[in-house]
Design a protein around this motif. Structure first.
Motif, short mmCIF file in Angstrom:
data_model
loop_
_atom_site.label_atom_id
_atom_site.label_comp_id
_atom_site.label_asym_id
_atom_site.label_seq_id
_atom_site.Cartn_x
_atom_site.Cartn_y
_atom_site.Cartn_z
N GLU A 1 -13.10 30.74 39.87
CA GLU A 1 -13.99 31.91 40.37
C GLU A 1 -13.94 31.17 41.79
O GLU A 1 -13.89 30.53 42.51
N VAL A 2 -14.87 32.31 43.17
CA VAL A 2 -14.62 31.61 44.15
C VAL A 2 -15.96 32.34 44.35
O VAL A 2 -16.59 33.50 44.01
N LYS A 3 -16.49 32.25 46.15
CA LYS A 3 -17.63 33.33 47.07
C LYS A 3 -17.39 33.97 47.72
O LYS A 3 -15.86 34.18 47.81
N GLN A 4 -17.69 34.81 47.68
CA GLN A 4 -17.72 36.43 47.72
C GLN A 4 -17.38 36.16 49.52
O GLN A 4 -18.16 35.55 49.93
N SER A 5 -16.62 36.87 49.64
CA SER A 5 -16.19 36.72 51.40
C SER A 5 -16.17 35.84 51.66
O SER A 5 -15.11 35.54 53.07
N LYS A 6 -15.27 35.07 50.79
CA LYS A 6 -14.31 33.52 50.50
C LYS A 6 -13.04 33.53 51.22
O LYS A 6 -11.96 34.36 50.05
N THR A 7 -12.04 33.14 52.12
CA THR A 7 -10.89 33.61 51.79
C THR A 7 -10.35 32.01 51.32
O THR A 7 -10.37 31.55 52.00
N ALA A 8 -9.27 31.95 50.63
CA ALA A 8 -8.99 31.56 50.28
C ALA A 8 -7.18 31.01 49.74
O ALA A 8 -6.83 32.32 49.50
N LYS A 9 -6.91 30.58 50.89
CA LYS A 9 -5.68 29.94 50.02
C LYS A 9 -5.25 29.40 48.99
O LYS A 9 -5.56 28.62 48.21
N PHE A 10 -4.19 29.25 48.12
CA PHE A 10 -3.48 29.93 46.32
C PHE A 10 -2.51 29.90 46.44
O PHE A 10 -1.67 30.89 46.86
N ASN A 11 -1.58 29.66 44.98
CA ASN A 11 -1.18 29.91 44.51
C ASN A 11 -1.38 29.76 42.89
O ASN A 11 -1.83 29.07 42.52
N THR A 12 -0.02 30.12 42.19
CA THR A 12 -0.54 30.91 40.83
C THR A 12 1.33 30.57 40.09
O THR A 12 1.79 30.38 40.73
N PHE A 13 0.66 29.57 39.21
CA PHE A 13 1.83 29.21 38.12
C PHE A 13 2.01 29.32 36.80
O PHE A 13 0.61 30.25 36.60
N ILE A 14 3.00 29.78 36.78
CA ILE A 14 3.35 31.22 35.91
C ILE A 14 3.88 30.75 34.62
O ILE A 14 5.19 29.54 35.15
N GLN A 15 3.61 30.34 33.12
CA GLN A 15 4.82 29.71 32.16
C GLN A 15 5.09 30.62 31.35
O GLN A 15 4.36 31.24 30.96
#
Length: 194
Positions: free
Chosen positions: A95-109
């Protein structure tokens, strides 16, 4: 002469209508709902009390890999076990706040992948369905899991602006070896709230 034609015509219509009625009782069209949702073109058929649904419904809605082999007249279905986790630094989020730029990665198993793949990709779709490619890898790349049934990968870090309120969907897709198109095998949602 007219009586014979009338009898012959009546008999023909009776047989024709009886055949159509019989065929309708043997083959019945049914709506297929996946997670309580029906979409146009996803109808199934009941023949002799057995349900048949299209391989496209299996592929799209159940996120399975479906490979059609015309030469052997067979359809193979593979359903790998796939989990995705999104993290920003050491924080796991969905979940994130609207208009927020998030730096993230995705781990996939991925485990129980019983077919060879030639490429994989991760995309994100905004609440309006507009899709953005996050990362794509292909066979031969140094970080591609060639020949593995079970693997873990971390996709590259991205900065993404969650500018609208709604549900964003991460889609992990693979391209089976010898096939030309990607098939979605897992989805994860991120909610953007005001």
């Amino acid at each position: 002469m007219k009586a014979r034609k009338l009898i012959l015509l009546t008999l023909t219509f009776t047989l024709l209508c009886g055949s159509v009625a019989y065929a309708d009782t043997v083959t019945q069209k049914w709506r297929v709902l996946v997670n309580k949702k029906w979409e146009e073109g996803s109808d199934g058929v009941i023949v002799d009390n057995k349900a048949y649904i299209s391989s496209q419904v299996v592929s799209d809605k159940l996120q399975a890999i479906v490979i059609k082999d015309d030469s052997d007249k067979k359809i193979s279905v593979f359903k790998p076990n796939v989990h995705m986790l999104t993290s920003s630094g050491s924080d796991i989020f969905a979940e994130v706040k609207q208009s927020k730029t998030a730096k993230f990665n995705t781990f996939i198993q991925v485990d129980s992948l019983k077919t060879e793949i030639s490429a994989l990709k991760l995309t994100i779709a905004n609440p309006y369905g507009e899709e953005t490619l996050i990362e794509q890898r292909k066979s031969g790349d140094s970080d591609f899991p060639d020949g593995k049934n079970d693997f873990w990968i971390t996709m590259k870090d991205i900065s993404y602006n969650f500018d609208s309120v709604g549900i964003y969907t991460l889609r992990f897709s693979v391209k089976p070896a010898g096939e030309t198109s990607f098939q979605v095998v897992s989805e994860k949602t991120i909610a953007s709230k005001s």
